[in-house]
Design a protein around this motif. Structure first.
Motif, PDB file in Angstrom:
ATOM      1  N   ARG A  55       0.817  -1.216   0.000  1.00 52.14           N
ATOM      2  CA  ARG A  55       0.000   0.000   0.000  1.00 52.14           C
ATOM      3  C   ARG A  55       0.847   1.261   0.000  1.00 52.14           C
ATOM      4  N   GLN A  56       2.073   1.145   0.459  1.00 49.10           N
ATOM      5  CA  GLN A  56       2.965   2.291   0.525  1.00 49.10           C
ATOM      6  C   GLN A  56       3.303   2.817  -0.873  1.00 49.10           C
ATOM      7  N   LEU A  60      10.381   0.179  -5.196  1.00 49.68           N
ATOM      8  CA  LEU A  60      10.705  -0.863  -4.232  1.00 49.68           C
ATOM      9  C   LEU A  60      11.332  -0.237  -2.996  1.00 49.68           C
ATOM     10  N   LEU A  61      10.739  -0.507  -1.865  1.00 50.35           N
ATOM     11  CA  LEU A  61      11.220   0.037  -0.601  1.00 50.35           C
ATOM     12  C   LEU A  61      11.971  -1.034   0.172  1.00 50.35           C
ATOM     13  N   LYS A  81       1.079   2.583  11.101  1.00 47.43           N
ATOM     14  CA  LYS A  81       1.081   3.345   9.857  1.00 47.43           C
ATOM     15  C   LYS A  81       1.176   2.397   8.674  1.00 47.43           C
ATOM     16  N   VAL A  82       0.769   2.882   7.506  1.00 46.33           N
ATOM     17  CA  VAL A  82       0.943   2.109   6.288  1.00 46.33           C
ATOM     18  C   VAL A  82       2.441   1.867   6.111  1.00 46.33           C
ATOM     19  N   GLY A  83       2.814   0.639   5.804  1.00 45.81           N
ATOM     20  CA  GLY A  83       4.225   0.298   5.619  1.00 45.81           C
ATOM     21  C   GLY A  83       4.876  -0.345   6.825  1.00 45.81           C
ATOM     22  N   ASP A  84       4.119  -0.536   7.908  1.00 48.21           N
ATOM     23  CA  ASP A  84       4.692  -1.180   9.097  1.00 48.21           C
ATOM     24  C   ASP A  84       5.067  -2.639   8.827  1.00 48.21           C
ATOM     25  N   GLY A  85       4.385  -3.281   7.894  1.00 44.42           N
ATOM     26  CA  GLY A  85       4.762  -4.640   7.531  1.00 44.42           C
ATOM     27  C   GLY A  85       3.645  -5.644   7.647  1.00 44.42           C
ATOM     28  N   LYS A  86       4.025  -6.904   7.549  1.00 43.53           N
ATOM     29  CA  LYS A  86       3.073  -8.015   7.609  1.00 43.53           C
ATOM     30  C   LYS A  86       3.710  -9.185   8.341  1.00 43.53           C
TER      31      LYS A  86
END
Length: 115
Positions: A38-39, A55-56, A88-93
């Protein structure tokens, strides 16, 4: 047995390792990875030219645990990898997948004894 795969922000790695140590999870594999969700990346300027980085950089943790350690491990990761109160968006999975077998190369032990 389960394999827990967590994709987290690189800045959160030390906090996650400390939280895992606190719940007596001391074996893990860490890899530097790149990806996006989503980031969706971000825009940077290099030598006056603007470009999009799709790509982050993230960190991938792989942790093999016995059934009794699944929930404490997941809770430790969630609590330490989340940004702020609501995240926050980008915290992970975090992914939890069945682990069919595990073999310790040195001794040949199998199953939960090898973890």
């Amino acid at each position: 047995m389960k394999l827990i795969i967590a994709i987290i922000q690189p800045a959160k790695l030390e906090a996650v390792k400390e939280a895992l140590n606190a719940v007596e999870v001391i074996r893990l594999t860490v890899s530097d990875v790149q990806g996006f969700g989503r980031q969706k990346g971000h825009t940077e300027v290099y030598r006056g030219h603007e470009y999009t980085v799709n790509l982050l950089r993230k960190v991938k943790l792989e942790i093999a645990v016995n059934e009794a350690f699944v929930e404490p491990t997941v809770k430790a990761i969630l609590d330490s990898a989340r940004s702020g109160e609501g995240g926050k968006v980008g915290d992970g999975k975090v992914f939890i997948v069945p682990l069919e077998d595990c073999i310790r190369i040195r001794t040949g032990e199998r199953g939960s004894d090898a973890i």
